[in-house]
Design a protein around this motif. Structure first.
Motif, short mmCIF file in Angstrom:
data_model
loop_
_atom_site.label_atom_id
_atom_site.label_comp_id
_atom_site.label_asym_id
_atom_site.label_seq_id
_atom_site.Cartn_x
_atom_site.Cartn_y
_atom_site.Cartn_z
N MET A 134 -1.26 3.09 -5.11
CA MET A 134 -2.64 3.52 -4.93
C MET A 134 -3.10 4.44 -6.06
O MET A 134 -2.30 5.20 -6.62
CB MET A 134 -2.79 4.23 -3.57
CG MET A 134 -2.73 3.27 -2.41
SD MET A 134 -4.09 2.08 -2.45
CE MET A 134 -3.20 0.54 -2.39
N LYS A 150 -9.37 -0.45 -5.82
CA LYS A 150 -9.44 0.16 -4.50
C LYS A 150 -10.78 0.84 -4.28
O LYS A 150 -11.20 1.69 -5.05
CB LYS A 150 -8.31 1.20 -4.37
CG LYS A 150 -8.29 1.98 -3.06
CD LYS A 150 -7.75 1.14 -1.91
CE LYS A 150 -7.83 1.91 -0.58
NZ LYS A 150 -6.72 2.84 -0.39
N HIS A 196 -4.91 -0.72 5.96
CA HIS A 196 -4.43 0.08 7.11
C HIS A 196 -5.36 0.01 8.32
O HIS A 196 -5.98 0.99 8.73
CB HIS A 196 -4.21 1.53 6.72
CG HIS A 196 -5.22 2.14 5.76
ND1 HIS A 196 -6.57 2.13 6.00
CD2 HIS A 196 -5.05 2.78 4.58
CE1 HIS A 196 -7.18 2.74 5.00
NE2 HIS A 196 -6.29 3.14 4.12
N ASP A 229 1.11 2.52 3.57
CA ASP A 229 0.28 3.71 3.33
C ASP A 229 1.13 4.96 3.38
O ASP A 229 0.66 6.02 3.81
CB ASP A 229 -0.90 3.80 4.31
CG ASP A 229 -1.97 4.77 3.82
OD1 ASP A 229 -1.94 5.16 2.64
OD2 ASP A 229 -2.83 5.15 4.63
N HIS A 238 0.87 -1.20 0.00
CA HIS A 238 0.00 0.00 0.00
C HIS A 238 0.90 1.24 0.00
O HIS A 238 1.46 1.60 1.03
CB HIS A 238 -0.90 0.01 1.24
CG HIS A 238 -1.93 1.09 1.22
ND1 HIS A 238 -3.24 0.87 1.54
CD2 HIS A 238 -1.85 2.42 0.94
CE1 HIS A 238 -3.93 1.99 1.46
NE2 HIS A 238 -3.09 2.96 1.09
N HIS A 254 1.53 5.40 -1.78
CA HIS A 254 1.13 6.52 -2.63
C HIS A 254 2.39 7.17 -3.16
O HIS A 254 3.28 7.54 -2.36
CB HIS A 254 0.35 7.55 -1.82
CG HIS A 254 -0.91 7.01 -1.21
ND1 HIS A 254 -2.14 7.11 -1.82
CD2 HIS A 254 -1.13 6.33 -0.05
CE1 HIS A 254 -3.06 6.53 -1.06
NE2 HIS A 254 -2.47 6.04 0.02
ZN ZN Z 1 -3.55 4.92 1.35
#
Ligand code: ZN
Ligand code: DOR
Length: 339
Positions: A42, A102, A174, A247, A16, A18
């Motif tokens: 993501m 997602k 998460h 994340d 995960h 970004h």
């Molecule tokens: Zn995220």
């Protein structure tokens, strides 16, 4: 007992991450690719990743940025779930390396205003994903509910999806609550969860307890001490349903230190040294390999990493800022460093 000074791990996977877009992306990708062999990218870009063409271009940009630091880096691509996506579109996305879709409930986090507002409207697409073996990744927070209850309320929807689509692989992303941890444990082996580094470190006290720490502000919010304890138990237990998804979500210092700050913790650059510290402190260091380079690959049906990465005990100070972003553990001394 002899002190351990070196740790060798599988070259890890981040399920995960970004990496944003444009110029800023290059540094974020390089921080990620220097520590991870694969990362699930993501799709909450602007505009969102919803077509095979866009995703193919994005993947090429990521590969180009990663090349210098890790020519073998493998971005695992995702699309943003919306209603009306056809089987042909999903097939085309799969051909470009998409492994997951997602689910962002509308408005719960960064760039999710265009997320799902009608739960049932996405069932036909989810049914296709189930049939085609595309994983459903869920940001599990219910919009409009009191902020600390959003995940617990949305957990019922995750359970509903798991029952309605029994062959669908679901990742509850998460995790931040004991309730969600318990649910994931209880559901079938088709349901797993990612855990971030920052959710293993703090309760809400770490965000607003004694000072307002904007660089710890993220979605879902870290919650009560008992939630933190449940997350740590899940991560350190060696249960294959729980694996790393950082994340890591960079926002510039200006976007965080302001009156209406963006949610996201930038952890890619420090993830492994911090995890080594935490797993050692918990007496669970032998569980770290599977958490970062085993269970996630197994769940996604990917080969486990072949390469390894070494960390050495060599204190270093985390920079105050990286590419204009204040990272997790900024200015702290970490004992473990990538060799
Ligand atoms: Zn995220
Ligand atoms: O804190 C977060 N930041 N949570 C998310 O779900 C999204 C992310 C972002 O994109 O900034």
């Amino acid at each position: 007992m002899k002190e351990m000074n070196e740790i060798v791990l599988p070259f890890p996977d981040d399920f995960h991450a970004h990496v944003r877009q444009d110029q800023a992306m290059i540094g974020y990708v390089q921080d990620l690719a220097s520590q991870f062999g694969r990362a699930l990218i993501m799709p909450n870009t602007v505009p969102p990743m919803v077509s095979a063409k866009q995703i193919a271009e994005y993947k090429q940009e990521i590969l180009a940025a990663a090349k210098e630091v890790n020519p073998d880096f493998k971005p695992l691509m995702t699309f943003k779930l919306k209603s009306g996506i056809t089987e042909a579109e999903l097939l085309a996305m799969k051909a470009e390396g998409v492994v997951a879709g997602k689910y962002y409930p509308a408005g719960v986090t960064t760039n999710s205003e265009d997320g799902v507002s009608d739960f049932e409207s996405v069932f036909p697409v989810i049914a296709l994903m189930e049939k085609m073996g595309i994983v459903l990744c869920v940001h599990g927070e219910e919009p409009g509910v009191f902020c600390l209850d959003r995940e617990a309320v949305f957990a019922d929807k995750v359970e509903f999806l798991a029952n309605k689509f029994p062959k669908l692989k679901i990742v509850f992303e998460h995790l931040s609550s004991a309730k969600a941890v318990a649910l994931v444990k209880r559901l079938s082996s088709n349901v797993a969860a990612t855990i971030t580094v920052h959710h293993l470190l703090m309760s809400l006290d770490g965000v607003i307890g004694d000072a307002l720490r904007p660089h710890h502000f993220c979605k879902p919010l870290p919650k009560r001490p008992e939630d933190l304890a449940a997350l740590r138990e899940a991560a350190f237990s060696g249960d294959p349903k729980f694996f790393l998804g950082t994340d890591s979500a960079p926002h510039s210092r200006e976007k965080k230190e302001t009156c209406c700050g963006a949610a996201g913790v930038y952890s890619a650059a420090v993830a492994l040294p911090v995890l080594v510290r935490e797993f050692l402190a918990a007496g669970a260091i032998e569980k770290l390999s599977d958490f970062v380079g085993g269970f996630g690959a197994d769940f996604y049906g990917l080969p486990r990493p072949e390469k390894t990465i070494k960390l050495v005990r060599e204190p270093w100070v985390v920079p105050q800022e990286i590419h204009g972003v204040v990272p997790l553990a900024a200015s702290e001394t970490l004992e473990w460093k990538l060799a």
